[in-house]
Write an enzyme that holds these catalytic residues in place. Structure first.
Site, PDB file in Angstrom:
ATOM      1  N   CYS B  52      29.465  87.370 167.728  1.00 37.61           N
ATOM      2  CA  CYS B  52      30.912  87.574 167.834  1.00 37.61           C
ATOM      3  C   CYS B  52      31.333  87.609 169.296  1.00 37.61           C
ATOM      4  CB  CYS B  52      31.329  88.878 167.164  1.00 37.61           C
ATOM      5  SG  CYS B  52      30.750  89.091 165.498  1.00 37.61           S
ATOM      6  N   CYS B  55      32.248  84.450 171.706  1.00 39.04           N
ATOM      7  CA  CYS B  55      33.602  83.892 171.796  1.00 39.04           C
ATOM      8  C   CYS B  55      34.633  84.967 172.130  1.00 39.04           C
ATOM      9  CB  CYS B  55      34.017  83.242 170.481  1.00 39.04           C
ATOM     10  SG  CYS B  55      33.041  81.808 170.021  1.00 39.04           S
ATOM     11  N   HIS B  56      34.524  86.090 171.430  1.00 36.90           N
ATOM     12  CA  HIS B  56      35.589  87.093 171.513  1.00 36.90           C
ATOM     13  C   HIS B  56      35.419  88.051 172.679  1.00 36.90           C
ATOM     14  CE1 HIS B  56      37.361  85.963 167.658  1.00 36.90           C
ATOM     15  NE2 HIS B  56      36.156  85.957 167.132  1.00 36.90           N
ATOM     16  N   CYS B  87      34.536  83.149 159.958  1.00 33.31           N
ATOM     17  CA  CYS B  87      34.140  82.913 161.340  1.00 33.31           C
ATOM     18  C   CYS B  87      32.633  82.658 161.426  1.00 33.31           C
ATOM     19  CB  CYS B  87      34.519  84.129 162.171  1.00 33.31           C
ATOM     20  SG  CYS B  87      35.111  83.758 163.809  1.00 33.31           S
ATOM     21  N   CYS B 150      49.258 101.654 139.147  1.00 36.17           N
ATOM     22  CA  CYS B 150      48.941 102.347 140.401  1.00 36.17           C
ATOM     23  C   CYS B 150      50.102 103.262 140.772  1.00 36.17           C
ATOM     24  CB  CYS B 150      48.747 101.346 141.539  1.00 36.17           C
ATOM     25  SG  CYS B 150      47.681  99.954 141.185  1.00 36.17           S
ATOM     26  N   CYS B 153      50.601 107.058 139.401  1.00 39.46           N
ATOM     27  CA  CYS B 153      49.909 108.156 140.075  1.00 39.46           C
ATOM     28  C   CYS B 153      50.280 108.225 141.553  1.00 39.46           C
ATOM     29  CB  CYS B 153      48.391 107.993 139.963  1.00 39.46           C
ATOM     30  SG  CYS B 153      47.756 108.457 138.348  1.00 39.46           S
ATOM     31  N   ARG B 191      37.091 100.769 146.704  1.00 31.70           N
ATOM     32  CA  ARG B 191      38.041 101.796 146.268  1.00 31.70           C
ATOM     33  C   ARG B 191      38.922 101.270 145.127  1.00 31.70           C
ATOM     34  NH1 ARG B 191      39.088 106.837 145.337  1.00 31.70           N
ATOM     35  NH2 ARG B 191      39.322 105.758 143.373  1.00 31.70           N
ATOM     36  N   CYS B 195      39.296 102.443 141.225  1.00 32.73           N
ATOM     37  CA  CYS B 195      40.580 102.785 140.604  1.00 32.73           C
ATOM     38  C   CYS B 195      40.766 102.034 139.299  1.00 32.73           C
ATOM     39  CB  CYS B 195      41.736 102.429 141.542  1.00 32.73           C
ATOM     40  SG  CYS B 195      42.224 103.766 142.629  1.00 32.73           S
TER      41      CYS B 195
END
Lengths: 106, 234
Positions: B52, B55-56, B87, B150, B153, B191, B195
């Site tokens: 990474c 380039c970054h 990427c 969703c 709640c 997550r 749910c």
């Protein structure tokens, strides 16, 4: 084993207590859980943690199940002279971790 | 006018999951040395160094990126994880990182960390508007055997208790998070999957478009909240 997050001051005053904090990445498998097939997952926890400066123990702990994953340990220490602090721990599978920090005392 | 006031009122009451967490959990998140997510961040830094950075440059240059993600590109929503893998595959020519793997969680937590404290500000104009609308429709859709949306709640009942736990507003400003219940780190997808399973609904696949729409909607809904990545949640 992954490197832990360790926080120890590199320079301390003689005889003045300072704090050592360490967060160790470990699953701390309790030995009470069952896997998807219903088989008990063998206990694998860090069972011993020791901290010594130049061979002299400053802190040690025997750990037992019911400690959460990635345990966090914090304790105080006091040094009279400069030295190398070695933190060591072993788990139930024989895995070992070790960190070394040199601390200078003024 | 009433609608405007209503929106303003809602904006003032935005509460991050941090605000609804107990003092111990908040203390864990406040202290980078007690926050176990930083173990993953450390691994993420190693991943960053293996390509990474070529380039970054330094990861600090990624400041602000996580705050404006996900983005809409070529007709689909792209989140940070998908961008990282795109990427890797297209530009670096290396294997994609496994979702929920330590490397992926680590590198997204590391990138998110650079935006910590910045306000969530996703672009919802132009082509993104349709995705936000679809995401919101999904957010308000009653589903599963429990026939819950969703919104029921996390909007209507937020702040009340569910079996001793505070119902949070369900903002996504701290992902990936270290969740005590998981005893580990997880992404927003993990997550959401939990749910959906909770209301016994059909679980969406990781790359289904609707999930991206929902993620974009959640970011738009949480606009103005501070990025907390990597957060700690109970």
């Amino acid at each position: 084993m992954v490197r832990p997050l360790l926080n120890v001051p590199r320079e301390v005053r003689a005889g003045v207590a300072f704090e050592v904090r360490i967060l160790i990445q470990h699953a701390m498998e309790t030995g009470f859980r069952r896997d998807a097939m219903g088989m008990v997952v063998a206990q694998d926890i860090i069972n011993r943690f020791e901290c010594a400066v130049d061979g002299e123990e400053v802190f040690s702990a025997t750990l037992h199940p019911a400690i959460s994953a990635n345990p966090y340990l914090a304790f105080s220490a006091r040094l009279g002279r400069s030295g190398t602090m070695v933190l060591r721990w072993v788990d139930d599978r024989g895995g070992e971790g070790r960190e070394e920090v040199s601390i200078s005392v003024s | 006018m009433l609608v405007c006031l209503g929106l303003l009122g809602a904006a003032e009451e935005k509460r991050s999951g941090y605000d609804d967490a107990g003092p111990q959990v908040r203390a864990m998140q406040d202290d980078d040395l007690a926050n176990p997510a930083f173990l993953w961040v450390q691994q993420g830094a190693a991943v960053w160094g293996q390509g990474c950075a070529d380039c970054h440059g330094a990861v600090e240059g990624m400041r602000g990126v996580a705050a404006r993600y996900p983005v809409v590109e070529r007709g689909r929503v792209v989140n940070l994880e998908q961008r990282v893998n795109e990427c890797r595959v297209e530009r670096q020519g290396v294997a994609a990182l496994a979702p929920e793997g330590e490397a992926m969680l680590g590198v997204t937590a590391l990138i998110g960390l650079q935006s910590r404290g910045m306000a969530v500000a996703v672009d919802v104009s132009g082509p993104a508007a349709g995705h936000v609308a679809r995401g919101e429709a999904f957010f308000r859709l009653r589903q599963g055997q429990l026939n819950l949306s969703c919104a029921q709640c996390h909007e209507q009942l937020a702040g009340q208790s569910l079996a001793g736990a505070r119902i949070v507003q369900g903002h996504a400003n701290a992902y990936p998070i270290y969740r005590l219940e998981w005893q580990g780190m997880g992404s927003l997808f993990r997550r959401l999957r939990a749910c959906l399973t909770g209301v016994r609904a059909e679980v969406l696949g990781r790359d289904e478009g609707l999930l991206g729409d929902l993620e974009l909607f959640l970011a738009a809904r949480g606009a103005g909240l501070k990025v907390e990545t990597p957060g700690v949640r109970p």
